[in-house]
Design a protein around this motif. Structure first.
Motif, PDB file in Angstrom:
ATOM      1  N   ILE A   1      18.967 -24.115  18.068  1.00  0.00           N
ATOM      2  CA  ILE A   1      18.072 -24.025  19.476  1.00  0.00           C
ATOM      3  C   ILE A   1      17.618 -25.130  19.847  1.00  0.00           C
ATOM      4  O   ILE A   1      16.942 -26.255  18.670  1.00  0.00           O
ATOM      5  N   THR A   2      17.704 -25.818  20.959  1.00  0.00           N
ATOM      6  CA  THR A   2      17.407 -27.142  21.104  1.00  0.00           C
ATOM      7  C   THR A   2      15.629 -27.168  21.445  1.00  0.00           C
ATOM      8  O   THR A   2      14.995 -25.974  21.611  1.00  0.00           O
ATOM      9  N   ASN A   3      15.193 -28.227  21.817  1.00  0.00           N
ATOM     10  CA  ASN A   3      13.758 -28.535  21.956  1.00  0.00           C
ATOM     11  C   ASN A   3      13.082 -27.898  23.174  1.00  0.00           C
ATOM     12  O   ASN A   3      11.966 -28.016  23.282  1.00  0.00           O
ATOM     13  N   VAL A   4      14.143 -27.665  23.991  1.00  0.00           N
ATOM     14  CA  VAL A   4      13.820 -26.749  25.261  1.00  0.00           C
ATOM     15  C   VAL A   4      13.887 -25.694  25.147  1.00  0.00           C
ATOM     16  O   VAL A   4      13.943 -24.727  26.226  1.00  0.00           O
ATOM     17  N   GLY A   5      14.295 -25.091  24.114  1.00  0.00           N
ATOM     18  CA  GLY A   5      14.477 -23.456  24.015  1.00  0.00           C
ATOM     19  C   GLY A   5      15.974 -22.952  24.373  1.00  0.00           C
ATOM     20  O   GLY A   5      16.167 -21.794  24.462  1.00  0.00           O
ATOM     21  N   GLU A   6      16.788 -24.013  24.665  1.00  0.00           N
ATOM     22  CA  GLU A   6      18.229 -23.440  25.078  1.00  0.00           C
ATOM     23  C   GLU A   6      18.991 -23.339  23.696  1.00  0.00           C
ATOM     24  O   GLU A   6      18.836 -23.902  22.617  1.00  0.00           O
TER      25      GLU A   6
ATOM     26  N   ARG B   1      13.220 -19.272  20.198  1.00  0.00           N
ATOM     27  CA  ARG B   1      13.481 -20.368  21.419  1.00  0.00           C
ATOM     28  C   ARG B   1      12.031 -20.593  22.177  1.00  0.00           C
ATOM     29  O   ARG B   1      11.992 -21.775  22.597  1.00  0.00           O
ATOM     30  N   GLU B   2      11.144 -19.720  21.953  1.00  0.00           N
ATOM     31  CA  GLU B   2       9.934 -19.899  22.690  1.00  0.00           C
ATOM     32  C   GLU B   2       8.943 -20.979  21.820  1.00  0.00           C
ATOM     33  O   GLU B   2       8.307 -21.904  22.297  1.00  0.00           O
ATOM     34  N   LEU B   3       9.102 -20.834  20.654  1.00  0.00           N
ATOM     35  CA  LEU B   3       8.420 -21.816  19.702  1.00  0.00           C
ATOM     36  C   LEU B   3       9.172 -23.255  19.771  1.00  0.00           C
ATOM     37  O   LEU B   3       8.451 -24.193  19.735  1.00  0.00           O
ATOM     38  N   ALA B   4      10.669 -23.226  19.931  1.00  0.00           N
ATOM     39  CA  ALA B   4      10.964 -24.676  20.124  1.00  0.00           C
ATOM     40  C   ALA B   4      10.633 -25.117  21.476  1.00  0.00           C
ATOM     41  O   ALA B   4      10.085 -26.549  21.210  1.00  0.00           O
ATOM     42  N   LYS B   5      10.395 -24.559  22.461  1.00  0.00           N
ATOM     43  CA  LYS B   5       9.804 -25.220  23.602  1.00  0.00           C
ATOM     44  C   LYS B   5       8.213 -25.597  23.269  1.00  0.00           C
ATOM     45  O   LYS B   5       8.109 -26.712  23.871  1.00  0.00           O
TER      46      LYS B   5
ATOM     47  N   ILE C   1      10.726 -29.027  19.558  1.00  0.00           N
ATOM     48  CA  ILE C   1      11.466 -29.362  18.302  1.00  0.00           C
ATOM     49  C   ILE C   1      12.683 -28.720  18.429  1.00  0.00           C
ATOM     50  O   ILE C   1      12.725 -27.618  19.007  1.00  0.00           O
ATOM     51  N   ASN C   2      13.683 -29.014  17.828  1.00  0.00           N
ATOM     52  CA  ASN C   2      15.122 -28.225  17.750  1.00  0.00           C
ATOM     53  C   ASN C   2      14.895 -27.427  16.377  1.00  0.00           C
ATOM     54  O   ASN C   2      14.354 -27.843  15.563  1.00  0.00           O
ATOM     55  N   ILE C   3      15.394 -26.218  16.527  1.00  0.00           N
ATOM     56  CA  ILE C   3      15.407 -25.342  15.239  1.00  0.00           C
ATOM     57  C   ILE C   3      16.793 -24.677  15.059  1.00  0.00           C
ATOM     58  O   ILE C   3      17.585 -24.150  15.940  1.00  0.00           O
ATOM     59  N   VAL C   4      17.028 -24.759  13.589  1.00  0.00           N
ATOM     60  CA  VAL C   4      18.042 -23.816  13.334  1.00  0.00           C
ATOM     61  C   VAL C   4      17.365 -22.599  12.387  1.00  0.00           C
ATOM     62  O   VAL C   4      16.904 -22.976  11.178  1.00  0.00           O
ATOM     63  N   PRO C   5      16.795 -21.634  13.029  1.00  0.00           N
ATOM     64  CA  PRO C   5      16.275 -20.472  12.406  1.00  0.00           C
ATOM     65  C   PRO C   5      16.920 -19.780  11.081  1.00  0.00           C
ATOM     66  O   PRO C   5      17.126 -18.637  11.282  1.00  0.00           O
TER      67      PRO C   5
ATOM     68  N   ALA D   1       7.038 -19.821  11.590  1.00  0.00           N
ATOM     69  CA  ALA D   1       6.354 -20.633  12.694  1.00  0.00           C
ATOM     70  C   ALA D   1       5.376 -21.678  12.250  1.00  0.00           C
ATOM     71  O   ALA D   1       5.257 -22.605  12.969  1.00  0.00           O
ATOM     72  N   ASN D   2       4.550 -21.295  11.434  1.00  0.00           N
ATOM     73  CA  ASN D   2       3.361 -21.986  10.763  1.00  0.00           C
ATOM     74  C   ASN D   2       4.028 -23.515  10.217  1.00  0.00           C
ATOM     75  O   ASN D   2       3.437 -24.423  10.547  1.00  0.00           O
ATOM     76  N   TYR D   3       5.126 -23.249   9.372  1.00  0.00           N
ATOM     77  CA  TYR D   3       5.725 -24.356   9.017  1.00  0.00           C
ATOM     78  C   TYR D   3       6.172 -25.198  10.075  1.00  0.00           C
ATOM     79  O   TYR D   3       6.073 -26.384  10.024  1.00  0.00           O
TER      80      TYR D   3
END
Length: 296
Positions: free
Chosen positions: A92-97, A57-61, A65-69, A11-13
């Motif tokens: 995961i999209t930048n709105v957490g979906e 998902r919460e972090l993306a919102k 930012i879009n995330i592939v964890p 998450a920090n990165y």
């Protein structure tokens, strides 16, 4: 085996990457737990997969930012005859979906096949995201060019590959010939996939693309670690003509933030016409998933 510690580190990165306008962050395979299926607490930890998916998902919102964890190993139907572990990558999209998910298909030898359930004969999915059409592979899937072509034929603009690939995956015979044979394998495959699919590959322990247009990019994020532990690393940005633009080493944890000029990929397609051939009505290769083909 330290899920919360590893999540906070990731998450920090991601927060730092988001501060400079990064659109997509990608983590390696098994980043929350490592691959330790023999550990008595491993299966129990995998039962908490949904908690960490929701945290991402919460972090993306939060970070827009879009995330592939990377991948998250999921325990389903625990304690029943249907109990199974699946190795899953999410977009995961930048709105957490959740725009899409992929369950690892090509499991690595008996090490994974004894513990994981494959997506088997299911087709490789391609799904819509804020960055265009995306397909995903996981680690050993990279060795199968058919997977790339199947997704390219479905219009994939981006192919993302979280990976946990080590130098010790090589046999003793191979290591005797070349102690870094797996590094050669990775570099060779990434370059080959780049040319044969006219793809650009932004790759990193934490990779990102800031500018995307209409052709295919492949994001490869492999695990790195302390020297002498067998980590392969080699997360890299690779494009047609130039090869690797940047490469992370094998013995360091880190983050690469990359601006990719997709014009290079467009020029490569203009030259090699791979996608044009795939679109022809008389294209002579087909992509089928059935038991008859599997026996060939």
């Amino acid at each position: 085996m330290q899920m919360e510690v590893n999540f906070q580190k990731a998450a920090n990165y991601i927060r730092n990457a988001a501060k400079v306008g990064t659109q997509l962050a990608v983590l390696p395979e098994y980043h929350l737990l490592n691959w330790l299926p023999q550990d008595a607490k491993f299966k129990e930890a995998c039962g908490h997969w949904e908690t960490y998916l929701n945290k991402y998902r919460e972090l993306a919102k939060e970070c827009n930012i879009n995330i592939v964890p990377g991948t998250i190993v999921e325990l389903h139907d625990a304690g029943t005859d249907e109990e199974r572990l699946e190795n899953v990558a999410y977009f995961i999209t930048n709105v957490g979906e959740i725009a899409g998910k992929y369950v690892k298909k090509n499991l690595w030898g008996s090490i994974e096949r004894l513990h994981l359930t494959s997506s088997s004969m299911d087709p490789h999915p391609v799904f819509d995201t804020p960055l265009g059409k995306v397909g995903m592979l996981i680690c050993w899937d990279l060795a199968f060019p058919e997977a790339f072509r199947e997704m390219i034929s479905k219009g994939a603009m981006i192919i993302i590959i979280p990976t946990f690939w080590t130098l010790t995956d090589c046999s003793k015979a191979g290591l005797a010939i070349n102690p870094v044979a797996e590094g050669l394998f990775l570099d060779s495959m990434l370059t080959a996939r780049c040319f044969e699919n006219t793809c650009g590959k932004p790759c990193g322990t934490l990779g990102e693309i800031r500018r995307l247009t209409t052709t295919t990019a492949i994001i490869f994020a492999n695990a790195g670690g302390p020297p002498g532990k067998g980590y392969a690393g080699l997360s890299q940005v690779c494009v047609p003509y130039a090869g690797a633009i940047t490469r992370l080493g094998s013995c360091a944890e880190g983050m690469a933030i990359v601006d990719l000029d997709m014009k290079i990929v467009e020029d490569a397609e203009d030259n090699y016409q791979v996608r044009a051939d795939l679109a022809r009505s008389d294209w002579h290769y087909e992509y089928r998933h059935n038991k008859t083909d599997a026996k060939l």
